[in-house]
Scaffold this motif. Structure first.
Motif, PDB file in Angstrom:
ATOM      1  N   GLU A  26      -9.177 -21.581  44.281  1.00 13.94           N
ATOM      2  CA  GLU A  26     -10.051 -21.233  44.496  1.00 13.94           C
ATOM      3  C   GLU A  26     -11.129 -21.691  44.416  1.00 13.94           C
ATOM      4  O   GLU A  26     -11.541 -22.129  43.187  1.00 13.94           O
ATOM      5  CB  GLU A  26      -9.851 -19.613  43.456  1.00 13.94           C
ATOM      6  N   GLU A 229      -3.945 -18.326  36.125  1.00  8.51           N
ATOM      7  CA  GLU A 229      -4.808 -18.821  36.501  1.00  8.51           C
ATOM      8  C   GLU A 229      -6.133 -19.518  35.195  1.00  8.51           C
ATOM      9  O   GLU A 229      -6.178 -18.789  34.633  1.00  8.51           O
ATOM     10  CB  GLU A 229      -5.875 -17.761  37.304  1.00  8.51           C
ATOM     11  N   LYS A 280      -4.590 -11.162  33.456  1.00  8.40           N
ATOM     12  CA  LYS A 280      -5.203 -11.403  34.848  1.00  8.40           C
ATOM     13  C   LYS A 280      -4.985  -9.645  35.819  1.00  8.40           C
ATOM     14  O   LYS A 280      -4.162  -8.603  35.961  1.00  8.40           O
ATOM     15  CB  LYS A 280      -4.165 -12.164  35.768  1.00  8.40           C
TER      16      LYS A 280
HETATM   17 MG    MG Z   1      -8.489 -16.055  41.628  1.00  6.72          MG
END
Ligand code: MG
Ligand code: ADP
Length: 493
Positions: A26, A229, A280
């Protein structure tokens, strides 16, 4: 008790063979507009704290956001460059969360109807899918004051100058299979935003930021593993290091019978490790809903076509064009990576400069000079016009290639002088007059009887010695081809 390093327990190389790595990135690109996405404040970087904060940026009650059209233009342009579809309608949504640098308590973003969908780019021969790209606003910045850095800080200050700066978040498909592929993808994105002029693409300064999603699965498996992430990578090499570290961490967990948990981890480039930041969130945690203060955005096909018509040549096309002119893939890539150099080279070609000769200078003397002095080509006094003139002097035989190199570095780059003026001033033009060269050849031959003797007895490679002597005598100005011919004539007669 000393902790045992992972590598001491496991043979990571063997274990890596067992797993396949899956990566999706991202990427947030800060759009280079003059004002913010929903407010008239300047987006300029580096000003005194909290001086670019209209009531809209501060989220005061009763204010309304107004969409900056330029953000949409840039979003469409970038989307088209990423081979995306631009749906005829998109909308904005509120993403709720609490941060001290987010005064409204929510971020205006795009959730289920983004501005760009279904794209891809080709990176070193591999197609990487782009799921979507959406517009959103950036948050402000926290400045941690006190002892060293975040953990040692005693208090934090809020600077809202950056709040409301436009971002385009580009979400890739989980198509990458190694840290190297991820890096190549990120580098190509940086090239693209720079050529489009929509973002500085500067990772160190944060105008381009990247979150890397990483998971592992047994080789041959069809089902992806749970991803972590990674945030806070601010260089290409840090991105690669962070991914490598994370792969090993996940393999170790799985090998020990554990499970990777879905979470956000922070990369610490000094300690060279990731650490857990927070579990997350899922989308429902943000309680997204359509932004009531903004109308859905209708994007007509004429608008899209108007922007498509302004599309500059993209990095991949530029590389291909350079290669079709005879440049190696390596040379073409190096030049494309450095936009000012590529624009310089394009101008040289436009002016009729020979591509190969120009590349030899650019990749040789010019690149070395720029590297040594940490400059861009545009910081020097060398112009495309002057380089083309130099190339033509060499082609006409007025000066040798070596003299060309010498004056390029000594006078043209630093002083901006024209090649012809330097040649004139220093008397460097090549001696092509046979009579003049013959005189010098005869002089050299009579000065070296022993070498002549050896040559006649079969040591024919001494020809190089004689050529060298003549070149020395003429300070490199004699036409080498003529010198060679004349020496052979004299010695063989
Ligand atoms: Mg993300
Ligand atoms: P979120 O905002 O929750 O991170 P996004 O859909 O914006 O979700 O981004 C998800 C990113 O994670 C995409 O780049 C996608 O390619 C990547 N991704 C999804 N699943 C995996 C997986 N199992 N392993 C690695 N990357 C993944």
């Amino acid at each position: 008790m000393k902790e045992i390093e992972v590598d001491e327990v496991y043979n990571m190389e063997d274990l890596r063979e067992k797993y396949e790595v899956v990566i999706g990135l991202e990427v947030h690109a800060q759009l280079k507009t003059k004002s913010k996405i929903f407010a008239p404040d300047s987006t300029e970087f580096g000003n005194e704290q909290n001086t670019q904060i209209s009531p809209i940026t501060l989220g005061m009650p009763g204010v309304l956001p107004v969409l900056n059209k330029e953000c949409v233009n840039m979003g469409i342009l970038l989307g088209l460059a990423l081979n995306c579809e631009i749906p005829s309608r998109c909308k904005f949504d509120r993403k709720q969360y609490f941060y001290p640098d987010l005064p409204k308590g929510y971020q205006i973003s795009q959730y289920d109807e983004p501005i760009c969908v279904n794209g891809y780019i080709n990176v070193k021969g591999k197609r990487i899918g782009i799921t979507r790209a959406h517009l959103e606003e950036d948050a402000g910045k926290l400045v941690h004051v006190g002892a060293a850095g975040i953990n040692g800080a005693t208090y934090s200050l809020v600077d809202l100058n950056r709040a409301g700066t436009p971002l385009l978040e580009i979400v890739s498909e989980p198509d990458m299979r190694s840290s190297e592929e991820a890096r190549n993808y990120m580098e190509e994105l940086r090239n693209i935003v720079r050529y489009l002029g929509v973002c500085d693409g500067n990772l160190e300064e944060g105008s381009m930021r990247c979150d890397a999603n990483i998971s592992i699965m047994p080789k041959g498996s069809k089902e992806f593993g749970t991803r972590a992430e990674i945030k806070n990578v601010n260089s290409f090499s840090a991105l690669q290091r962070a991914i490598e570290y994370e792969i090993d961490r996940q393999i170790e967990i799985v090998e020990e019978g554990g499970k990777v948990v879905q979470e956000t981890r922070l990369w610490d480039d000094n300690l060279r490790e990731t650490r857990s930041m927070r579990g997350k969130e899922d989308a429902h945690d943000y309680r997204y809903f359509p932004e009531p203060d903004l109308m859905p955005l209708e994007i007509s096909r004429e608008w899209v076509e108007e922007i498509r018509a302004k599309m500059p040549e993209l990095p991949e096309a530029k590389r291909q064009r350079y290669m079709s002119l005879g440049l190696s893939e390596y040379d073409a890539s190096v030049i494309v990576e450095q936009m000012p150099l590529a624009l310089f080279f394009d101008r040289v070609l436009e002016l009729g400069g020979n591509a190969k000769t120009a590349v030899n200078f650019i990749m040789g003397e010019i690149a070395a000079y720029l590297k040594e002095n940490k400059l861009e080509i545009t910081d020097t006094k060398l112009t495309p016009e002057n380089l083309v003139e130099l190339i033509q002097l060499i082609e006409k035989g007025t000066i040798s290639n070596n003299i060309g190199k010498q004056i390029l570095v000594e006078d043209m780059i630093t002083k901006g002088e024209k090649a012809s003026a330097i040649v004139e001033r220093k008397g460097l033009s090549q001696i092509s007059d046979e009579g003049a060269i013959k005189e010098i050849v005869q002089k050299i031959i009579s000065a070296h009887p022993a070498e002549v003797e050896s040559y006649k007895n079969g040591k024919t490679n001494l020809i190089g010695f004689f050529v060298g002597q003549v070149m020395k005598e003429t300070k490199g100005r004699a036409n080498p081809k003529t010198v060679n011919e004349l020496i052979r004539q004299e010695l063989d007669s």
